[in-house]
Write a protein that holds these residues in place. Structure first.
Motif, PDB file in Angstrom:
ATOM      1  N   LEU A 195       5.096  75.032  47.379  1.00  0.00           N
ATOM      2  CA  LEU A 195       5.695  76.090  48.177  1.00  0.00           C
ATOM      3  C   LEU A 195       6.822  76.692  47.344  1.00  0.00           C
ATOM      4  O   LEU A 195       7.614  75.950  46.736  1.00  0.00           O
ATOM      5  CB  LEU A 195       6.257  75.496  49.473  1.00  0.00           C
ATOM      6  CG  LEU A 195       6.812  76.443  50.508  1.00  0.00           C
ATOM      7  CD1 LEU A 195       5.701  77.330  51.072  1.00  0.00           C
ATOM      8  CD2 LEU A 195       7.463  75.655  51.631  1.00  0.00           C
ATOM      9  N   ARG A 196       6.898  78.023  47.302  1.00  0.00           N
ATOM     10  CA  ARG A 196       7.973  78.686  46.555  1.00  0.00           C
ATOM     11  C   ARG A 196       8.655  79.700  47.468  1.00  0.00           C
ATOM     12  O   ARG A 196       7.995  80.520  48.087  1.00  0.00           O
ATOM     13  CB  ARG A 196       7.457  79.388  45.313  1.00  0.00           C
ATOM     14  CG  ARG A 196       8.591  80.016  44.499  1.00  0.00           C
ATOM     15  CD  ARG A 196       8.107  80.850  43.351  1.00  0.00           C
ATOM     16  NE  ARG A 196       7.523  80.018  42.318  1.00  0.00           N
ATOM     17  CZ  ARG A 196       6.808  80.518  41.305  1.00  0.00           C
ATOM     18  NH1 ARG A 196       6.564  81.800  41.219  1.00  0.00           N
ATOM     19  NH2 ARG A 196       6.312  79.702  40.403  1.00  0.00           N
ATOM     20  N   ILE A 197       9.989  79.630  47.518  1.00  0.00           N
ATOM     21  CA  ILE A 197      10.801  80.596  48.252  1.00  0.00           C
ATOM     22  C   ILE A 197      11.563  81.385  47.198  1.00  0.00           C
ATOM     23  O   ILE A 197      12.331  80.817  46.421  1.00  0.00           O
ATOM     24  CB  ILE A 197      11.787  79.914  49.223  1.00  0.00           C
ATOM     25  CG1 ILE A 197      11.023  79.019  50.216  1.00  0.00           C
ATOM     26  CG2 ILE A 197      12.605  80.941  49.974  1.00  0.00           C
ATOM     27  CD1 ILE A 197      11.368  77.578  50.083  1.00  0.00           C
TER      28      ILE A 197
ATOM     29  N   ILE B 266       8.951  73.838  45.679  1.00  0.00           N
ATOM     30  CA  ILE B 266       8.786  72.479  46.192  1.00  0.00           C
ATOM     31  C   ILE B 266       7.379  71.984  45.887  1.00  0.00           C
ATOM     32  O   ILE B 266       6.399  72.655  46.217  1.00  0.00           O
ATOM     33  CB  ILE B 266       9.021  72.433  47.717  1.00  0.00           C
ATOM     34  CG1 ILE B 266      10.405  72.990  48.051  1.00  0.00           C
ATOM     35  CG2 ILE B 266       8.861  71.013  48.247  1.00  0.00           C
ATOM     36  CD1 ILE B 266      10.610  73.271  49.520  1.00  0.00           C
ATOM     37  N   ASP B 267       7.281  70.825  45.248  1.00  0.00           N
ATOM     38  CA  ASP B 267       6.004  70.127  45.066  1.00  0.00           C
ATOM     39  C   ASP B 267       5.932  69.106  46.193  1.00  0.00           C
ATOM     40  O   ASP B 267       6.684  68.129  46.208  1.00  0.00           O
ATOM     41  CB  ASP B 267       5.947  69.448  43.708  1.00  0.00           C
ATOM     42  CG  ASP B 267       4.658  68.669  43.483  1.00  0.00           C
ATOM     43  OD1 ASP B 267       3.860  68.500  44.426  1.00  0.00           O
ATOM     44  OD2 ASP B 267       4.457  68.209  42.342  1.00  0.00           O
ATOM     45  N   LEU B 268       5.077  69.353  47.161  1.00  0.00           N
ATOM     46  CA  LEU B 268       4.964  68.483  48.324  1.00  0.00           C
ATOM     47  C   LEU B 268       4.288  67.154  47.993  1.00  0.00           C
ATOM     48  O   LEU B 268       4.244  66.251  48.831  1.00  0.00           O
ATOM     49  CB  LEU B 268       4.207  69.204  49.438  1.00  0.00           C
ATOM     50  CG  LEU B 268       4.889  70.497  49.919  1.00  0.00           C
ATOM     51  CD1 LEU B 268       3.953  71.308  50.791  1.00  0.00           C
ATOM     52  CD2 LEU B 268       6.184  70.190  50.623  1.00  0.00           C
TER      53      LEU B 268
ATOM     54  N   THR C 190       9.305  66.872  45.586  1.00  0.00           N
ATOM     55  CA  THR C 190      10.292  67.167  44.551  1.00  0.00           C
ATOM     56  C   THR C 190      10.555  68.666  44.557  1.00  0.00           C
ATOM     57  O   THR C 190       9.750  69.443  45.057  1.00  0.00           O
ATOM     58  CB  THR C 190       9.806  66.729  43.154  1.00  0.00           C
ATOM     59  OG1 THR C 190       8.581  67.416  42.855  1.00  0.00           O
ATOM     60  CG2 THR C 190       9.586  65.224  43.099  1.00  0.00           C
ATOM     61  N   ALA C 191      11.697  69.062  44.006  1.00  0.00           N
ATOM     62  CA  ALA C 191      12.051  70.475  43.995  1.00  0.00           C
ATOM     63  C   ALA C 191      12.645  70.867  42.653  1.00  0.00           C
ATOM     64  O   ALA C 191      13.335  70.073  42.005  1.00  0.00           O
ATOM     65  CB  ALA C 191      13.040  70.772  45.114  1.00  0.00           C
ATOM     66  N   THR C 192      12.355  72.089  42.252  1.00  0.00           N
ATOM     67  CA  THR C 192      12.945  72.700  41.066  1.00  0.00           C
ATOM     68  C   THR C 192      13.434  74.083  41.486  1.00  0.00           C
ATOM     69  O   THR C 192      12.997  74.625  42.503  1.00  0.00           O
ATOM     70  CB  THR C 192      11.934  72.825  39.911  1.00  0.00           C
ATOM     71  OG1 THR C 192      10.788  73.571  40.369  1.00  0.00           O
ATOM     72  CG2 THR C 192      11.485  71.462  39.413  1.00  0.00           C
TER      73      THR C 192
ATOM     74  N   ARG D  83      16.857  69.161  44.657  1.00  0.00           N
ATOM     75  CA  ARG D  83      16.419  68.166  45.640  1.00  0.00           C
ATOM     76  C   ARG D  83      17.295  68.198  46.889  1.00  0.00           C
ATOM     77  O   ARG D  83      16.853  67.839  47.974  1.00  0.00           O
ATOM     78  CB  ARG D  83      16.442  66.778  44.990  1.00  0.00           C
ATOM     79  CG  ARG D  83      16.121  65.657  45.940  1.00  0.00           C
ATOM     80  CD  ARG D  83      14.804  64.990  45.635  1.00  0.00           C
ATOM     81  NE  ARG D  83      14.554  63.902  46.552  1.00  0.00           N
ATOM     82  CZ  ARG D  83      13.915  64.032  47.714  1.00  0.00           C
ATOM     83  NH1 ARG D  83      13.455  65.188  48.086  1.00  0.00           N
ATOM     84  NH2 ARG D  83      13.717  63.002  48.496  1.00  0.00           N
ATOM     85  N   ALA D  84      18.539  68.644  46.754  1.00  0.00           N
ATOM     86  CA  ALA D  84      19.447  68.692  47.902  1.00  0.00           C
ATOM     87  C   ALA D  84      18.914  69.603  49.012  1.00  0.00           C
ATOM     88  O   ALA D  84      19.271  69.432  50.172  1.00  0.00           O
ATOM     89  CB  ALA D  84      20.826  69.164  47.459  1.00  0.00           C
TER      90      ALA D  84
END
Length: 189
Positions: free
Chosen positions: A168-170, A105-107, A69-71, A80-81
């Motif tokens: 993971l964070r960008i 991103i939560d892997l 999932t992504a935030t 999420r895209a």
């Protein structure tokens, strides 16, 4: 855009790309640690060929992001895209680039990786001018993995050692008048 890659009987590698849109589209191709950008006119088809002696070698395999999932901040579009393995969708800031904007991103589980590809897709110029990548086990305590300066639509980051992390964070670290977009974030090991 649609594409297909295959190996010819002579051992060469072929990439065929078709722009199904009316407008030109920009894309990046990464092969064997090198990459190039290309603009394909609307409705056009392009073929790229690497001889057997120079054919790309699979030195890593992609880590599936199934269930991830992504935030993001700002939450201007569906985060999420950026992790849906579809280069035609994207997450974007929806505003000028500013330090502190991020995609997280939560892997879903501890995942091993040693390469990260940040693909801004066909939105020419929407790459982060500066970036920081961090990992975390709990989403609270972050550990730096890499920092750098963006130079184009595709940024490939090879980590000095294999990393195992759940999050993971960008983060964008620079200001620019254009938006920051991520069409695909891919992990490799």
């Amino acid at each position: 855009m649609t594409d297909v890659a295959f190996t010819d009987p002579d051992g060469s590698t072929v990439l065929v790309v078709h722009n199904e849109n009316d407008a030109p589209r920009d894309f990046a191709v990464a092969v064997g640690g090198q990459s190039f950008e290309y603009t394909l006119p609307g409705g056009a088809l392009a073929t790229f060929r690497w001889p057997k002696s120079g054919a790309p070698k699979a030195d890593r395999r992609e880590v599936p992001l199934t269930g991830a999932t992504a935030t993001a901040q700002p939450a201007a579009a569906d985060a999420r895209a950026a992790i849906d393995a579809d280069g035609s969708t994207r997450w974007s800031t929806g505003q000028a680039q500013a330090p502190g904007q991020y995609l997280q991103i939560d892997l879903g589980r501890r995942t091993a990786f040693d390469r990260i590809a940040l693909d801004s897709g066909d939105n020419l110029g929407d790459y982060a001018r500066g970036w920081r990548i961090e990992s975390s086990e709990d989403g609270a305590a972050w550990h730096p993995l890499a920092t750098g300066t963006g130079t184009g639509q595709l940024t490939t980051v090879d980590l000095p050692h294999s990393t195992r992390a759940r999050y993971l964070r960008i983060t964008n670290t620079a200001a620019a008048p254009g938006w920051w977009s991520l069409a695909d974030v891919r992990l490799y090991r």
